[in-house]
Design an enzyme around this catalytic site. Structure first.
Site, short mmCIF file in Angstrom:
data_model
loop_
_atom_site.label_atom_id
_atom_site.label_comp_id
_atom_site.label_asym_id
_atom_site.label_seq_id
_atom_site.Cartn_x
_atom_site.Cartn_y
_atom_site.Cartn_z
N ASP A 78 0.77 -1.24 -0.05
CA ASP A 78 -0.06 0.19 0.05
C ASP A 78 0.94 1.20 0.20
O ASP A 78 2.23 1.42 0.04
CB ASP A 78 -1.05 -0.05 1.19
CG ASP A 78 -0.11 -0.41 2.51
OD1 ASP A 78 0.98 -0.47 2.55
OD2 ASP A 78 -0.89 -0.91 3.41
N ASN A 147 -7.82 -2.40 13.83
CA ASN A 147 -9.29 -2.74 13.59
C ASN A 147 -9.41 -4.16 12.78
O ASN A 147 -10.31 -4.40 12.06
CB ASN A 147 -9.96 -1.32 12.89
CG ASN A 147 -9.15 -1.09 11.76
OD1 ASN A 147 -8.15 -1.54 11.09
ND2 ASN A 147 -9.45 -0.06 11.02
N HIS A 149 -7.20 -4.61 10.21
CA HIS A 149 -6.99 -4.25 8.60
C HIS A 149 -5.66 -4.78 8.19
O HIS A 149 -4.72 -5.18 9.23
CB HIS A 149 -7.07 -2.77 8.16
CG HIS A 149 -5.88 -1.86 8.67
ND1 HIS A 149 -6.16 -0.65 8.99
CD2 HIS A 149 -4.52 -2.21 8.61
CE1 HIS A 149 -4.75 0.02 9.29
NE2 HIS A 149 -4.01 -0.93 9.17
N GLU A 154 -9.46 -1.62 4.79
CA GLU A 154 -10.17 -1.49 6.07
C GLU A 154 -11.68 -2.15 6.22
O GLU A 154 -12.29 -2.79 5.45
CB GLU A 154 -10.57 0.17 6.14
CG GLU A 154 -9.77 1.10 6.01
CD GLU A 154 -8.93 1.49 7.48
OE1 GLU A 154 -8.78 0.25 8.11
OE2 GLU A 154 -8.32 2.33 7.57
C1 GLP Z 1 -0.54 0.54 8.39
C2 GLP Z 1 -0.34 -0.32 7.21
C3 GLP Z 1 -0.42 -1.64 7.53
C4 GLP Z 1 0.15 -1.94 8.62
C5 GLP Z 1 -0.46 -1.39 9.86
C6 GLP Z 1 0.12 -1.70 11.24
O1 GLP Z 1 -1.85 0.85 8.46
N1 GLP Z 1 -0.91 0.10 6.21
O2 GLP Z 1 0.16 -2.54 6.58
O3 GLP Z 1 0.11 -3.44 9.06
O4 GLP Z 1 0.02 0.03 9.67
O5 GLP Z 1 1.17 -0.77 11.60
P1 GLP Z 1 2.06 -0.81 12.81
O6 GLP Z 1 3.10 -2.14 12.48
O7 GLP Z 1 3.04 0.38 12.88
O8 GLP Z 1 1.19 -0.91 14.06
#
Ligand code: GLP
Length: 248
Positions: A78, A147, A149, A154
Site C-alpha cells: 500500500d 481494527n 486491517h 479497512e
Molecule cells: C498501516 C499499514 C499496515 C500495517 C499497519 C500496522 O496501516 N498500512 O500494512 O500493518 O499500519 O502498523 P504498525 O506495525 O505500525 O502497528
C-alpha cells in the site's frame, strides 16, 4: 496461548515468542529461507512500525553474505494518496530508507503502489497489471491494523478483490498519526492491494507485536470470517504463519 481452537495439521501455524527482537528474527528467518531456496522469489512486503526489525535482520543477513537480492522482486501492499515517493512519510520512502538502499535489489524490481498521480492516470489498474505480471508472491509479510486491517483494507461490508483506493478509518488515522508531524498532515486516503490479491500469496506471514492488538488478533484468527475484521480471511488461506510476541 493466543489460540485455543487450532489443532496440529491446520494450515495456520502460530509461533509465539517472548519479545520484539525474537519476533523479527523469526520472521526474517522465514523470509530468508524463501529467498535462499529460490533466488528469484517474489517477496510481498509491508510497512508500519512492526516490520522494521525484520528489515534490519534481512539487511544484516545480506551484509553477512547469507542473502542475495539481485534476482528477487518485491511488491508492497500500500501507499498513502497524495504523497510523492520522496516524501519522508510515504511508504516508498520508508522502504528505500529502511530496506532497499541497504541491499542489492534493482530499483525496477521493487514495486510499490503509486500514491501520487494525475487525474488522467490509473494507478490501481497499473498496479494490478504489475501484480499480474509478477505472479503469485512466494511470501507476503503482513502487519495487523488495530481494527483488523491488512494492507489498508479497512473493515467493510465485503472483502475487496483488487487494488483500490480507500478512505482511512478514524481508528487507522489515529494509530498512524504518530508518524506525521501534525495529525492533519496525514492523508485521509490510501491505495492498497485488495484482499484477494493478498490471498494469492503462496505463504502469508503475519507479524504482530503489540499488546493492544491481541484482542483483534484473537478475533481475526478464531472469530467469524467477516469483512468487518479483514484479517479473518486468513483463516481460509492454505499456508499462514503467524509470529506473535505475547509478551508486549
Ligand atoms: C498501516 C499499514 C499496515 C500495517 C499497519 C500496522 O496501516 N498500512 O500494512 O500493518 O499500519 O502498523 P504498525 O506495525 O505500525 O502497528
Amino acid at each position: 496461548m493466543i489460540m485455543e481452537k487450532r489443532r496440529d495439521g491446520d494450515s495456520m501455524r502460530i509461533i509465539e515468542v517472548k519479545n520484539y527482537d525474537q519476533a523479527c528474527s523469526v520472521a526474517a528467518d522465514i523470509i530468508s529461507a524463501h529467498l535462499i531456496m529460490k533466488k528469484n522469489s517474489v517477496l510481498g512486503l509491508a510497512t508500519g512500525s512492526t516490520p522494521l526489525g525484520v528489515y534490519q535482520n534481512l539487511v544484516q543477513k545480506y551484509r553477512m553474505g547469507i542473502l542475495d537480492f539481485s534476482e528477487c522482486k518485491t511488491v508492497n501492499l500500500d501507499e498513502y494518496i497524495g504523497l510523492e515517493p520522496d516524501n519522508e512519510h510515504s511508504y516508498a520512502y520508508y522502504m528505500w530508507n529502511n530496506f532497499f538502499k541497504h541491499i542489492n535489489i534493482s530499483k525496477q524490481n521493487a514495486h510499490i503502489p503509486r500514491g501520487f498521480f494525475s487525474s488522467s492516470e490509473k494507478p490501481c489498474e497499473d498496479f494490478d497489471n504489475r501484480l499480474f505480471a509478477l505472479g503469485r508472491p512466494d511470501i507476503q509479510l503482513l502487519g495487523l491494523g488495530h481494527n483488523g486491517h491488512i494492507g489498508f483494507n479497512e473493515p467493510d461490508v465485503k472483502f475487496s478483490r483488487s487494488t483500490h483506493i480507500v478512505r482511512l478509518s478514524e481508528r487507522t488515522k489515529q494509530a498512524n498519526a504518530r508518524f506525521f508531524n501534525k495529525a492533519d498532515e496525514m492523508p485521509s486516503e490510501a491505495i492498497t492491494m485488495g484482499i484477494l490479491d493478498i490471498m494469492k500469496a503462496v505463504h502469508i506471514l503475519l507479524l504482530v507485536s503489540d499488546k493492544s492488538k491481541m484482542g483483534i488478533l484473537k478475533k481475526a484468527l478464531e472469530g467469524d470470517i467477516d469483512p468487518q475484521v479483514p484479517a479473518s480471511i486468513l483463516q481460509v488461506h492454505q499456508n499462514v504463519t503467524v509470529v506473535v510476541n505475547t509478551d508486549t
